[in-house]
Design a protein around this motif. Structure first.
Motif, PDB file in Angstrom:
ATOM      1  N   ASN A   1       0.712  -1.195  -0.024  1.00 38.67           N
ATOM      2  CA  ASN A   1      -0.029   0.010   0.005  1.00 38.67           C
ATOM      3  C   ASN A   1       0.899   1.086  -0.073  1.00 38.67           C
ATOM      4  N   ILE A   2       1.915   1.229   0.728  1.00 43.39           N
ATOM      5  CA  ILE A   2       2.890   2.415   0.865  1.00 43.39           C
ATOM      6  C   ILE A   2       3.699   2.629  -0.625  1.00 43.39           C
ATOM      7  N   ALA A   3       3.902   1.389  -1.219  1.00 42.12           N
ATOM      8  CA  ALA A   3       4.594   1.244  -2.416  1.00 42.12           C
ATOM      9  C   ALA A   3       4.040   1.670  -3.669  1.00 42.12           C
ATOM     10  N   TYR A   4       2.458   1.913  -3.293  1.00 42.75           N
ATOM     11  CA  TYR A   4       1.936   2.280  -4.470  1.00 42.75           C
ATOM     12  C   TYR A   4       2.188   3.585  -4.955  1.00 42.75           C
ATOM     13  N   GLY A   5       2.687   4.270  -4.186  1.00 41.16           N
ATOM     14  CA  GLY A   5       2.999   5.623  -4.405  1.00 41.16           C
ATOM     15  C   GLY A   5       4.070   5.866  -5.382  1.00 41.16           C
ATOM     16  N   ARG A   6       5.019   4.787  -5.433  1.00 43.80           N
ATOM     17  CA  ARG A   6       6.343   4.704  -6.369  1.00 43.80           C
ATOM     18  C   ARG A   6       6.798   3.207  -6.201  1.00 43.80           C
ATOM     19  N   GLU A   7       6.237   2.390  -7.046  1.00 41.23           N
ATOM     20  CA  GLU A   7       6.323   0.885  -7.152  1.00 41.23           C
ATOM     21  C   GLU A   7       7.869   0.538  -7.096  1.00 41.23           C
ATOM     22  N   ASP A   8       8.643   1.108  -7.749  1.00 37.74           N
ATOM     23  CA  ASP A   8      10.068   0.898  -7.906  1.00 37.74           C
ATOM     24  C   ASP A   8      11.067   1.426  -6.918  1.00 37.74           C
ATOM     25  N   ALA A   9      10.263   1.918  -5.594  1.00 40.40           N
ATOM     26  CA  ALA A   9      11.264   2.359  -4.622  1.00 40.40           C
ATOM     27  C   ALA A   9      11.706   1.129  -4.047  1.00 40.40           C
ATOM     28  N   SER A  10      12.955   1.476  -3.273  1.00 41.00           N
ATOM     29  CA  SER A  10      13.651   0.498  -2.526  1.00 41.00           C
ATOM     30  C   SER A  10      13.263   0.233  -1.075  1.00 41.00           C
ATOM     31  N   GLU A  11      13.453  -0.874  -0.428  1.00 44.41           N
ATOM     32  CA  GLU A  11      13.155  -1.036   1.123  1.00 44.41           C
ATOM     33  C   GLU A  11      13.422   0.142   1.918  1.00 44.41           C
ATOM     34  N   GLU A  12      14.602   0.545   1.738  1.00 39.27           N
ATOM     35  CA  GLU A  12      14.910   1.756   2.682  1.00 39.27           C
ATOM     36  C   GLU A  12      14.125   3.015   2.352  1.00 39.27           C
ATOM     37  N   GLU A  13      14.085   3.423   1.155  1.00 36.97           N
ATOM     38  CA  GLU A  13      12.952   4.554   0.666  1.00 36.97           C
ATOM     39  C   GLU A  13      11.634   4.386   1.362  1.00 36.97           C
ATOM     40  N   LEU A  14      11.146   3.112   1.181  1.00 39.69           N
ATOM     41  CA  LEU A  14       9.887   2.801   1.944  1.00 39.69           C
ATOM     42  C   LEU A  14       9.785   3.349   3.218  1.00 39.69           C
ATOM     43  N   ILE A  15      10.625   2.527   4.044  1.00 37.39           N
ATOM     44  CA  ILE A  15      10.675   2.844   5.493  1.00 37.39           C
ATOM     45  C   ILE A  15      10.971   4.308   5.974  1.00 37.39           C
ATOM     46  N   GLN A  16      11.894   4.934   4.975  1.00 40.80           N
ATOM     47  CA  GLN A  16      12.251   6.309   5.409  1.00 40.80           C
ATOM     48  C   GLN A  16      10.827   7.274   5.093  1.00 40.80           C
ATOM     49  N   ALA A  17       9.877   6.934   4.247  1.00 39.13           N
ATOM     50  CA  ALA A  17       8.849   7.368   4.022  1.00 39.13           C
ATOM     51  C   ALA A  17       7.897   7.240   5.022  1.00 39.13           C
ATOM     52  N   ALA A  18       7.720   5.900   5.518  1.00 40.16           N
ATOM     53  CA  ALA A  18       6.937   5.684   6.708  1.00 40.16           C
ATOM     54  C   ALA A  18       7.334   6.307   8.015  1.00 40.16           C
ATOM     55  N   LYS A  19       8.718   6.605   8.182  1.00 41.34           N
ATOM     56  CA  LYS A  19       9.203   7.189   9.328  1.00 41.34           C
ATOM     57  C   LYS A  19       8.913   8.792   9.346  1.00 41.34           C
ATOM     58  N   ALA A  20       8.905   9.148   8.101  1.00 40.62           N
ATOM     59  CA  ALA A  20       8.769  10.796   7.807  1.00 40.62           C
ATOM     60  C   ALA A  20       7.197  11.046   8.076  1.00 40.62           C
ATOM     61  N   ALA A  21       6.283   9.900   8.050  1.00 38.81           N
ATOM     62  CA  ALA A  21       5.046  10.034   8.247  1.00 38.81           C
ATOM     63  C   ALA A  21       4.439   9.654   9.757  1.00 38.81           C
ATOM     64  N   PHE A  22       5.473   9.336  10.350  1.00 42.69           N
ATOM     65  CA  PHE A  22       5.166   8.807  11.873  1.00 42.69           C
ATOM     66  C   PHE A  22       4.467   7.649  11.838  1.00 42.69           C
ATOM     67  N   ALA A  23       4.750   6.657  10.803  1.00 46.47           N
ATOM     68  CA  ALA A  23       3.876   5.377  10.587  1.00 46.47           C
ATOM     69  C   ALA A  23       4.613   4.363  10.872  1.00 46.47           C
ATOM     70  N   ASP A  24       5.861   4.389  10.851  1.00 43.67           N
ATOM     71  CA  ASP A  24       7.068   3.255  11.215  1.00 43.67           C
ATOM     72  C   ASP A  24       6.971   2.674  12.412  1.00 43.67           C
TER      73      ASP A  24
END
Length: 630
Positions: free
Chosen positions: A478-501
Motif C-alpha cells: 500500500n505504501i509502495a503504491y506511491g512509487r512501485e520501484d522504490a527500494s526498501e530503505e526509501e519505503l521505510i524512510q517514507a513511513a518514518k517521515a509520516a510517523f507510521a513506522d
C-alpha cells in the motif's frame, strides 16, 4: 456492489424454482433488435467457430433423434419372432420352431451404440468450441469495458453509484457469459430437436402426429395462465426480499447503535414481520410455478394415452408396426421438452439482451476530451501554477466559477479555506484535469494543462485526501503504491517521515501485515498515516492535501505538520483545511465561497481586513470559549 443491486441479485437467485425462468419477471431490453445486431458483430471474428458449433449441434441432435426409429426396428423384429413362435406353437406346425433373429437385433443395438457415441462426440465438440467462443467474446467485451472506464471523465463516476457501475461491469457481464455458453447451444439443439421430432413423427404416422400436435395448444394455455399468475407472486417475493435484506443490512451495519439504544427487540420484531411476508410470497410463487411441470406432464400423458390407444388399433389393422408405435411414443415424450426449453430460453435471452444493452450504454458514454496530438511531457517541472480567467460549472447552466485568476510561484504553500460546498475540492479536480474547463486556462510551468499528457500531469501531483483509500494487500504494498520501484530503505524512510513506522513495527507481521478489504484492522488515524507515507514516497513536484490530518490525534497532527513542512520545502503545495490554525504559515490563503475566491492574502493580511476569513478564524475560538463556559 450497491445494497440495492445485491437485493435484486439475491431475489433473482431465490426465484430459480421449477420453471422459474418462465414465472419470474424478466428485465427486457429497450431495443432488442438493435442490441442483438450489435452483439452479433462481436461474434463475426469467430464465425467459422460458430459454424462448427452449428454443424456439431445439428449432427449431435440428428443422431440422437434417429435412435428411437432404429430401436423400433429391433422391437418389431423381436415382436415378429415372438409372434411367429406363438403361432407355430398354437398351430402345432411340424418342423423346427421359428427363432428370434438375435443377430439382426444385435446389429441394431450395435448401430444404436455407435450412433449415440457419435452424437455424444459431436455434443462434446459443440460445448467445447462454444465455451471458447463465449469466453473470447466476453474477454473482448470485458477488455473494452475496462479500457472504457479508464477513459471516462470523473463526472461519470460522480453521477453514478459504485454499485451501478459494478453491476454493469461485473454482474451483467457474468449474466451474458453464462447465457452465451449455455443458452445459445441449448437454443440450437431445442430448435433442431423440435423440427427433427416433428419430421420423424410425420414419417411414422401423420395421424398420430396430428394427435400429439393437438395437445400443444392445451400445454400453452396451461403454461401461460400459470406463468402469468406466478409473475405477480414473484414480484411480491422480490419486493419482500429486498425489504428484508435492506433491514438486515441496516441493522448489521448499525448494530452498535441498535444495542446502544436498546432496540434489539424492535429490530427483531420488524425482521419477523418482513420474514413472514417473504415466506408468504415465496411459497406462493414457488408453489404456483411448481404446478407447471406436473400439469405439462399430465397433458403429455394425455397425448401418450391417445397415441398408445390409436397406435394399438393401427397395429391390429396392420397399417403400422409395433416398433414404430414404440418409437412414436418416445418422440411424443420428447416433443414437449424442446418447447419448454425454448420458453425458458426466450426469457433468458431477453434478460441477456437487457444486460448487453446496459453494457453497450456504458461503452457509448462520452469519454474524456482526447489528448492533444502533440501533447507535451515537462522534463523538469518547477511547480508554478496559474489560473487565467477560469470559468467552470458541473453543468452548463449552473456555472460555479467565473473569471478565477490565481498565480502560484514554485515552492509556495497555498491554503484553500471556506465553508462546506464553497468549491475547494473542485479547484483540486480542475488542477488534476478530472474535469474540463468551460473557459480560460490552467497553466503548469507556463504550459496549458490541456497540452500536457494526462499521465504526466497527474504524476506531478501527490494527493492525500480526507477519505483514505487502501487496497487488500500488505502495508508495504500500500505504501509502495506511491512509487512501485522504490527500494526498501526509501519505503521505510517514507513511513518514518509520516510517523507510521512505529505503529507498523508493533503489528504482528510488521510491513507484511495484510490489510483486509476495507482495512478495518487499522484505525482511521493509522490508515491516514499510511496514505501520507505513500505521498512521501511518491516525491511529487506538487502536493495536494485535503484535510490530510483530520483523522489523527492532536499530538500526531503536530508531528505530521512538522514532517509536512520538510516535505513541502521547495515544492508547490495546495492545502485544503477547515482548522485554520494549521495553515497560518501559508504563503497565500485563498478564501472561497460559492465557487469564487472572495479574499486572498497571508494570514495576517486577511485578519487585518476583518472580513470573511477573520469571521471564520475567530468563530473557531468563540466555539471553544462557548464549550469552556458550558
Amino acid at each position: 456492489m450497491s445494497a440495492e443491486h445485491k437485493k435484486m441479485q439475491q431475489g433473482q437467485m431465490m426465484n430459480r424454482g421449477p420453471m422459474g425462468a418462465m414465472g419470474r419477471p424478466v428485465e427486457k431490453p429497450k431495443d432488442f433488435k438493435k442490441t442483438f445486431n450489435r452483439l452479433l458483430r462481436y461474434f463475426l471474428p469467430q464465425k467459422y467457430r460458430m459454424l462448427i458449433v452449428l454443424i456439431a449441434a445439428i449432427l449431435s441432435t440428428v443422431f440422437n433423434i434417429v435412435g428411437p426409429k432404429i430401436l423400433g426396428q429391433a422391437t418389431t423384429r423381436l415382436f415378429d419372432g415372438l409372434k411367429n413362435k406363438y403361432i407355430a406353437f398354437i398351430m402345432h406346425r411340424p418342423g423346427p420352431a421359428p427363432s428370434i433373429d438375435f443377430g439382426y437385433i444385435g446389429q441394431i443395438l450395435l448401430l444404436l451404440l455407435v450412433l449415440y457415441v457419435i452424437s455424444s462426440i459431436f455434443g462434446y465438440v459443440q460445448q467445447y468450441v462454444m465455451a471458447g467462443v463465449a469466453q473470447k467474446t466476453i474477454y473482448r467485451l470485458r477488455r473494452e469495458v475496462e479500457e472504457k472506464l479508464s477513459r471516462l471523465p470523473l463526472k461519470y463516476f460522480d453521477g453514478r453509484t459504485h454499485g451501478e457501475i459494478l453491476s454493469r461491469a461485473v454482474n451483467d457481464m457474468d449474466n451474458m457469459s453464462s447465457t452465451l455458453q449455455q443458452s445459445l447451444t441449448q437454443l440450437i439443439t431445442s430448435v433442431v430437436t423440435l423440427v427433427g421430432v416433428i419430421v420423424m413423427m410425420l414419417i411414422i404416422s401423420p395421424l398420430l402426429c396430428l394427435i400429439v400436435i393437438l395437445t400443444l395448444p392445451l400445454s400453452l394455455v396451461v403454461t401461460m395462465s400459470i406463468a402469468k399468475r406466478s409473475q405477480n407472486y414473484f414480484r411480491q417475493q422480490q419486493r419482500s426480499l429486498g425489504q428484508l435484506n435492506g433491514h438486515v443490512e441496516e441493522m448489521y451495519t448499525g448494530h452498535k447503535i441498535v444495542k446502544a439504544f436498546g432496540h434489539e427487540d424492535k429490530a427483531l420484531a420488524e425482521f419477523t414481520e418482513l420474514n413472514e411476508q417473504l415466506y408468504e410470497a415465496g411459497w406462493r410463487a414457488q408453489f404456483v410455478s411448481g404446478m407447471i411441470m406436473p400439469l405439462m406432464r399430465f397433458v403429455g400423458n394425455l397425448g401418450y394415452v391417445l397415441v398408445s390407444v390409436v397406435g394399438g388399433i393401427l397395429v391390429t389393422q396392420g397399417t403400422i408396426s409395433i416398433g414404430d408405435v414404440q418409437a412414436f411414443i418416445q418422440y411424443a415424450q420428447q416433443f414437449t421438452q424442446p418447447i419448454t426449453q425454448l420458453a425458458n430460453i426466450a426469457n433468458v435471452i431477453q434478460s441477456t439482451m437487457a444486460s448487453a444493452e446496459r453494457i453497450f450504454e456504458l461503452l457509448d458514454e462520452q469519454e474524456e476530451v482526447p489528448e492533444d496530438a502533440n501533447a507535451l511531457a515537462i522534463e523538469n517541472p518547477t511547480g508554478a501554477v496559474a489560473f487565467e480567467h477560469v470559468r467552470f460549472g458541473y453543468k452548463e447552466d449552473a456555472i460555479l466559477m467565473e473569471d478565477m485568476n490565481i498565480d502560484v510561484k514554485p515552492g509556495q504553500m497555498i491554503a484553500i479555506v471556506g465553508p462546506t460546498g464553497a468549491g475547494k475540492t473542485t479547484l483540486v479536480n480542475l488542477l488534476m484535469r478530472f474535469y474540463e474547463l468551460n473557459g480560460g486556462a490552467i497553466l503548469v510551468d507556463g504550459v496549458d494543462i490541456t497540452r500536457i499528457k494526462r499521465g504526466v500531469l497527474r504524476r506531478m501531483f501527490g494527493m492525500v485526501l480526507q477519505d483514505t483509500w487502501l487496497f487488500n494487500g500488505t502495508i508495504r504494498e500500500n505504501i509502495a503504491y506511491g512509487r512501485e520501484d522504490a527500494s526498501e530503505e526509501e519505503l521505510i524512510q517514507a513511513a518514518k517521515a509520516a510517523f507510521a513506522d512505529h505503529f507498523i513495527r508493533t503489528l504482528p507481521e510488521g510491513y507484511q501485515t495484510i490489510l483486509n478489504e476495507e482495512a478495518t484492522n487499522l484505525s482511521q488515524g493509522q490508515k491516514q498515516l499510511l496514505t501520507i507515507a505513500r505521498a512521501f514516497l511518491a516525491d511529487p513536484e506538487i502536493l495536494i492535501l485535503d484535510e490530510a490530518t483530520s483523522s489523527v490525534d492532536t499530538r500526531t497532527e503536530m508531528q505530521i505538520q512538522m514532517a509536512m513542512k520538510e516535505l513541502m520545502k521547495n515544492r508547490t503545495s495546495f492545502v485544503i483545511a477547515h482548522r485554520l490554525s494549521t495553515i497560518r504559515d501559508a504563503d497565500l490563503i485563498l478564501v472561497m465561497n460559492h465557487g469564487t475566491i472572495i479574499e486572498q492574502g497571508t494570514h495576517e493580511e486577511l485578519l487585518s481586513k476583518n472580513g470573511f476569513y477573520a469571521d471564520l478564524y475567530n468563530s473557531q475560538f468563540s466555539g471553544r470559549a462557548l464549550e469552556e463556559a458550558v
